[in-house]
Scaffold this motif. Sequence first.
Motif, PDB file in Angstrom:
ATOM      1  N   SER A  63       1.185  -1.246  -0.055  1.00 17.81           N
ATOM      2  CA  SER A  63      -0.225  -0.119   0.119  1.00 17.81           C
ATOM      3  C   SER A  63       0.932   1.708   0.234  1.00 17.81           C
ATOM      4  N   GLY A  64       2.023   0.890   0.768  1.00 15.63           N
ATOM      5  CA  GLY A  64       3.133   2.068   0.951  1.00 15.63           C
ATOM      6  C   GLY A  64       3.431   2.757  -0.343  1.00 15.63           C
ATOM      7  N   THR A  65       3.879   1.564  -1.065  1.00 14.70           N
ATOM      8  CA  THR A  65       4.158   1.922  -2.549  1.00 14.70           C
ATOM      9  C   THR A  65       3.601   1.760  -3.621  1.00 14.70           C
ATOM     10  N   SER A  66       1.801   2.046  -2.918  1.00 17.80           N
ATOM     11  CA  SER A  66       0.969   2.165  -4.330  1.00 17.80           C
ATOM     12  C   SER A  66       0.806   3.851  -4.876  1.00 17.80           C
ATOM     13  N   ILE A  67       0.811   4.230  -3.772  1.00 12.89           N
ATOM     14  CA  ILE A  67       0.570   5.792  -3.033  1.00 12.89           C
ATOM     15  C   ILE A  67       1.089   6.516  -4.587  1.00 12.89           C
ATOM     16  N   GLY A  68       2.394   6.329  -4.399  1.00 11.00           N
ATOM     17  CA  GLY A  68       3.310   7.085  -5.400  1.00 11.00           C
ATOM     18  C   GLY A  68       3.398   6.382  -6.934  1.00 11.00           C
ATOM     19  N   ALA A  69       3.028   4.492  -7.056  1.00 13.35           N
ATOM     20  CA  ALA A  69       2.624   4.349  -8.113  1.00 13.35           C
ATOM     21  C   ALA A  69       1.951   4.873  -9.119  1.00 13.35           C
ATOM     22  N   ASN A  70       0.096   5.340  -7.985  1.00 15.39           N
ATOM     23  CA  ASN A  70      -0.842   6.034  -8.590  1.00 15.39           C
ATOM     24  C   ASN A  70      -0.560   7.343  -8.865  1.00 15.39           C
ATOM     25  N   VAL A  71       0.343   8.103  -7.945  1.00 13.78           N
ATOM     26  CA  VAL A  71       0.296   9.808  -8.694  1.00 13.78           C
ATOM     27  C   VAL A  71       0.818   9.599 -10.372  1.00 13.78           C
ATOM     28  N   ARG A  72       1.930   8.589 -10.407  1.00 17.16           N
ATOM     29  CA  ARG A  72       2.708   8.220 -11.425  1.00 17.16           C
ATOM     30  C   ARG A  72       1.891   8.356 -12.675  1.00 17.16           C
ATOM     31  N   LYS A  81      -6.838   6.545  -1.352  1.00 23.61           N
ATOM     32  CA  LYS A  81      -7.053   4.544  -0.495  1.00 23.61           C
ATOM     33  C   LYS A  81      -6.379   4.183   0.128  1.00 23.61           C
ATOM     34  N   GLU A  82      -5.163   4.028  -0.605  1.00 24.18           N
ATOM     35  CA  GLU A  82      -4.018   3.631  -1.179  1.00 24.18           C
ATOM     36  C   GLU A  82      -3.113   4.462   0.413  1.00 24.18           C
ATOM     37  N   CYS A  83      -3.581   4.730   0.402  1.00 20.69           N
ATOM     38  CA  CYS A  83      -2.438   6.055   1.529  1.00 20.69           C
ATOM     39  C   CYS A  83      -3.996   5.686   2.947  1.00 20.69           C
ATOM     40  N   ASP A  84      -4.694   6.016   3.063  1.00 21.64           N
ATOM     41  CA  ASP A  84      -5.181   5.683   3.992  1.00 21.64           C
ATOM     42  C   ASP A  84      -5.355   4.147   4.300  1.00 21.64           C
ATOM     43  N   GLU A  85      -4.951   3.090   3.537  1.00 21.06           N
ATOM     44  CA  GLU A  85      -4.776   1.896   3.683  1.00 21.06           C
ATOM     45  C   GLU A  85      -3.032   1.919   4.896  1.00 21.06           C
ATOM     46  N   THR A  86      -2.573   2.626   4.269  1.00 23.03           N
ATOM     47  CA  THR A  86      -1.076   2.749   4.812  1.00 23.03           C
ATOM     48  C   THR A  86      -1.203   3.237   5.997  1.00 23.03           C
ATOM     49  N   LEU A  87      -2.193   3.533   6.174  1.00 22.37           N
ATOM     50  CA  LEU A  87      -1.776   4.657   7.873  1.00 22.37           C
ATOM     51  C   LEU A  87      -2.589   3.138   8.634  1.00 22.37           C
ATOM     52  N   TYR A  88      -3.253   3.118   8.121  1.00 21.03           N
ATOM     53  CA  TYR A  88      -3.972   1.845   9.289  1.00 21.03           C
ATOM     54  C   TYR A  88      -3.319   0.232   9.762  1.00 21.03           C
ATOM     55  N   TRP A  89      -1.913   0.360   8.636  1.00 21.24           N
ATOM     56  CA  TRP A  89      -0.703  -0.675   9.038  1.00 21.24           C
ATOM     57  C   TRP A  89       0.141  -0.543   9.698  1.00 21.24           C
ATOM     58  N   LEU A  90       0.126   1.486   9.420  1.00 19.88           N
ATOM     59  CA  LEU A  90       1.189   1.290  10.138  1.00 19.88           C
ATOM     60  C   LEU A  90       0.718   1.266  11.841  1.00 19.88           C
ATOM     61  N   GLU A  91      -0.769   1.917  12.159  1.00 21.05           N
ATOM     62  CA  GLU A  91      -1.361   1.608  13.111  1.00 21.05           C
ATOM     63  C   GLU A  91      -0.880   0.511  13.614  1.00 21.05           C
ATOM     64  N   LEU A  92      -1.376  -0.590  13.069  1.00 20.51           N
ATOM     65  CA  LEU A  92      -1.324  -1.726  13.119  1.00 20.51           C
ATOM     66  C   LEU A  92       0.069  -2.717  13.956  1.00 20.51           C
TER      67      LEU A  92
END
Length: 126
Positions: A41-50, A70-81
């Motif tokens: 999810s964390g690397t997908s953010i930049g891929a979609n921006v690109r 959406k990937e950004c929000d998912e990344t926040l979830y994994w960081l929280e976990l």
Amino acid sequence: MEEKSVVRRKSFDFAVRVVKLCQFVSKNHHEFVLTRQLLKSGTSIGANVRESNNAESGADFIHKFSIAQKECDETLYWLELLKATDYLTENEYGSMYEDCEELMKIIRSIILTRKANLKNDKLKKG
């Protein structure tokens, strides 16, 4: 255009940090499942921006940025976990979380601006 270059740079820099963090957690804590999810999810953010640079329309551009959001929000979830399960220290978590939230705000702003611009273009064409 400047706003897009900022989000492109920040999302790439964030992806690099995510990769390094996942390498660190995997090596030091032997944790692979959660870090794999964070990596995706964390690397997908930049891929979609690109990908948005090659959008076929304004709607496609918004769609690419919506996926990044959406990937950004998912990344926040994994960081929280990872923090809740003691794989990340407060400092590691806080720094990454702040950067991800900043990206989310920039991405949301770009989406709202593009939507407003599309709406205004439709009104002008009448």
